[in-house]
Design an enzyme around this catalytic site. Structure first.
Site, PDB file in Angstrom:
ATOM      1  N   PHE A   1       0.848  -1.196   0.000  1.00 56.95           N
ATOM      2  CA  PHE A   1       0.000   0.000   0.000  1.00 56.95           C
ATOM      3  C   PHE A   1       0.885   1.248   0.000  1.00 56.95           C
ATOM      4  O   PHE A   1       1.797   1.367   0.827  1.00 56.95           O
ATOM      5  CB  PHE A   1      -0.911   0.025   1.239  1.00 56.95           C
ATOM      6  CG  PHE A   1      -2.003  -1.015   1.205  1.00 56.95           C
ATOM      7  CD1 PHE A   1      -1.729  -2.349   1.483  1.00 56.95           C
ATOM      8  CD2 PHE A   1      -3.304  -0.658   0.876  1.00 56.95           C
ATOM      9  CE1 PHE A   1      -2.729  -3.310   1.434  1.00 56.95           C
ATOM     10  CE2 PHE A   1      -4.308  -1.613   0.828  1.00 56.95           C
ATOM     11  CZ  PHE A   1      -4.020  -2.934   1.106  1.00 56.95           C
TER      12      PHE A   1
ATOM     13  N   CYS B   1      -6.415  15.218   0.580  1.00 60.94           N
ATOM     14  CA  CYS B   1      -7.647  14.857  -0.129  1.00 60.94           C
ATOM     15  C   CYS B   1      -8.416  16.124  -0.455  1.00 60.94           C
ATOM     16  O   CYS B   1      -8.284  17.139   0.224  1.00 60.94           O
ATOM     17  CB  CYS B   1      -8.504  13.931   0.736  1.00 60.94           C
ATOM     18  SG  CYS B   1      -9.924  13.248  -0.168  1.00 60.94           S
TER      19      CYS B   1
ATOM     20  N   CYS C   1     -15.060  13.514   3.794  1.00 56.96           N
ATOM     21  CA  CYS C   1     -16.179  12.627   4.113  1.00 56.96           C
ATOM     22  C   CYS C   1     -16.270  12.470   5.638  1.00 56.96           C
ATOM     23  O   CYS C   1     -15.256  12.195   6.297  1.00 56.96           O
ATOM     24  CB  CYS C   1     -15.959  11.256   3.475  1.00 56.96           C
ATOM     25  SG  CYS C   1     -15.616  11.370   1.702  1.00 56.96           S
TER      26      CYS C   1
ATOM     27  N   CYS D   1     -14.795   9.233   6.998  1.00 55.55           N
ATOM     28  CA  CYS D   1     -13.460   8.786   6.546  1.00 55.55           C
ATOM     29  C   CYS D   1     -12.681   8.136   7.689  1.00 55.55           C
ATOM     30  O   CYS D   1     -12.522   8.734   8.761  1.00 55.55           O
ATOM     31  CB  CYS D   1     -12.661   9.950   5.977  1.00 55.55           C
ATOM     32  SG  CYS D   1     -11.060   9.411   5.319  1.00 55.55           S
ATOM     33  N   ASP D   2     -12.187   6.933   7.435  1.00 56.33           N
ATOM     34  CA  ASP D   2     -11.519   6.154   8.495  1.00 56.33           C
ATOM     35  C   ASP D   2      -9.995   6.297   8.459  1.00 56.33           C
ATOM     36  O   ASP D   2      -9.294   5.521   9.105  1.00 56.33           O
ATOM     37  CB  ASP D   2     -11.921   4.673   8.386  1.00 56.33           C
ATOM     38  CG  ASP D   2     -11.456   4.036   7.080  1.00 56.33           C
ATOM     39  OD1 ASP D   2     -10.798   4.711   6.268  1.00 56.33           O
ATOM     40  OD2 ASP D   2     -11.756   2.833   6.882  1.00 56.33           O
ATOM     41  N   THR D   3      -9.493   7.276   7.704  1.00 57.26           N
ATOM     42  CA  THR D   3      -8.045   7.346   7.467  1.00 57.26           C
ATOM     43  C   THR D   3      -7.478   8.714   7.807  1.00 57.26           C
ATOM     44  O   THR D   3      -8.027   9.734   7.385  1.00 57.26           O
ATOM     45  CB  THR D   3      -7.750   7.056   5.975  1.00 57.26           C
ATOM     46  OG1 THR D   3      -8.344   5.809   5.651  1.00 57.26           O
ATOM     47  CG2 THR D   3      -6.268   6.980   5.712  1.00 57.26           C
TER      48      THR D   3
ATOM     49  N   GLU E   1      -7.122   3.250  -5.510  1.00 55.46           N
ATOM     50  CA  GLU E   1      -8.362   3.495  -4.766  1.00 55.46           C
ATOM     51  C   GLU E   1      -8.615   4.988  -4.880  1.00 55.46           C
ATOM     52  O   GLU E   1      -7.833   5.798  -4.363  1.00 55.46           O
ATOM     53  CB  GLU E   1      -8.190   3.130  -3.284  1.00 55.46           C
ATOM     54  CG  GLU E   1      -7.799   1.692  -3.011  1.00 55.46           C
ATOM     55  CD  GLU E   1      -8.997   0.780  -2.756  1.00 55.46           C
ATOM     56  OE1 GLU E   1     -10.121   1.292  -2.566  1.00 55.46           O
ATOM     57  OE2 GLU E   1      -8.796  -0.447  -2.759  1.00 55.46           O
TER      58      GLU E   1
ATOM     59  N   HIS F   1      -9.667  -6.392   6.762  1.00 58.73           N
ATOM     60  CA  HIS F   1      -8.475  -6.102   7.587  1.00 58.73           C
ATOM     61  C   HIS F   1      -8.877  -5.658   8.980  1.00 58.73           C
ATOM     62  O   HIS F   1      -8.165  -5.921   9.947  1.00 58.73           O
ATOM     63  CB  HIS F   1      -7.581  -5.058   6.902  1.00 58.73           C
ATOM     64  CG  HIS F   1      -8.302  -3.830   6.456  1.00 58.73           C
ATOM     65  ND1 HIS F   1      -9.301  -3.853   5.502  1.00 58.73           N
ATOM     66  CD2 HIS F   1      -8.186  -2.532   6.833  1.00 58.73           C
ATOM     67  CE1 HIS F   1      -9.745  -2.616   5.309  1.00 58.73           C
ATOM     68  NE2 HIS F   1      -9.098  -1.804   6.115  1.00 58.73           N
TER      69      HIS F   1
END
Ligand SMILES: C[S@@+](CC[C@H](N)C(=O)[O-])C[C@H]1O[C@@H](n2cnc3c(N)ncnc32)[C@H](O)[C@@H]1O
Ligand SMILES: Nc1nc2[nH]cc(C(=O)O)c2c(=O)[nH]1
Ligand code: SF4
Ligand SMILES: [Mg+2]
Length: 193
Positions: free
Chosen positions: A25, A31, A35, A38-40, A94, A187
């Protein structure tokens, strides 16, 4: 030329068509959307040259790379795509689909999002998999406007849902609308990166 890189790690693709596939990855920083779910965290970055990226990713025993972020289309350019191909990589991206992509990416995973005005602004044509984070929205209009090879719905992980995600609602929707398939964030289920 250098790229803002948030992290590089080796794991299993947790989501979508290639779930379970070992991959490197490359998470790019920054970005153009915000959102709510957003989990990141992707704001921190190190500047890396193409040569530094090739060296860092090359230490792992696979040649499947997943370029993600943040929104990787803000930085990924033809030069890096061509270099990765020269080095033998299968390139998956992605993306939220709001920006055109360089040519020749091997697999485009597009996860369209609502912009600030509620609109879905996708500017891609060659989508391999559409992976919509399901929040009860009208996903048929989204799918109808975006031709793709595969259509996935992914439960939204958020503390606002009992159990941490709306998996049951996503499964019910797919059972009633069987042109969709389920994408789980596997994951998270097995607690790997
Ligand atoms: C962090 S995004 C980065 C790539 C790109 N910006 C995008 O949104 O597709 C990677 C993937 O995680 C998904 N994702 C982000 N937050 C999520 C959440 N809370 N629950 C489920 N999927 C999520 C996105 O839809 C996307 O498919
Ligand atoms: N294992 C794992 N699979 C993933 N697939 C897409 C991810 C992403 O954050 O883009 C992701 C991720 O963060 N981890
Ligand atoms: S577009 Fe992707 S990275 Fe950007 S905020 Fe949304 S889920 Fe997060
Ligand atoms: Mg992720």
């Amino acid at each position: 030329m250098s790229y803002r890189i948030n992290e590089i790690f080796y794991s299993l693709q947790g989501e979508g068509y290639f779930t379970g596939t070992p991959a490197v990855f490359l998470r790019m920083s920054g970005c153009n959307l915000k959102c709510g779910f957003c989990d990141t965290r992707h704001e921190e970055h190190t500047l890396m040259s193409p040569a530094q990226i090739v060296e860092a990713i090359g230490q792992y025993p696979t040649r499947h790379i997943i370029i993600t972020g943040g929104e990787p289309s803000l930085q990924l350019d033809q030069m890096l795509v061509d270099l990765l191909h020269d080095e033998g990589w299968f390139i998956q991206i992605e993306t939220n689909g709001t920006n055109p992509l360089p040519e020749g990416i091997d697999w485009v995973t597009c996860s369209p999002k609502q912009g600030p005005g509620g609109e879905i602004a996708v500017r891609l044509r060659n989508i391999d998999e559409l992976k919509v984070v399901y929040e009860g929205q009208d996903v048929e209009s989204i799918a109808n406007s975006l031709p793709a090879m595969h259509y996935f719905l992914q439960p939204c992980s958020s503390p606002r849902y009992d159990g941490g995600s709306n998996t049951a609602a996503t499964v019910s929707y797919i059972l009633a609308n069987p042109h969709w398939r389920l994408s789980l964030q596997t994951h998270k289920l097995i607690d790997i990166q």
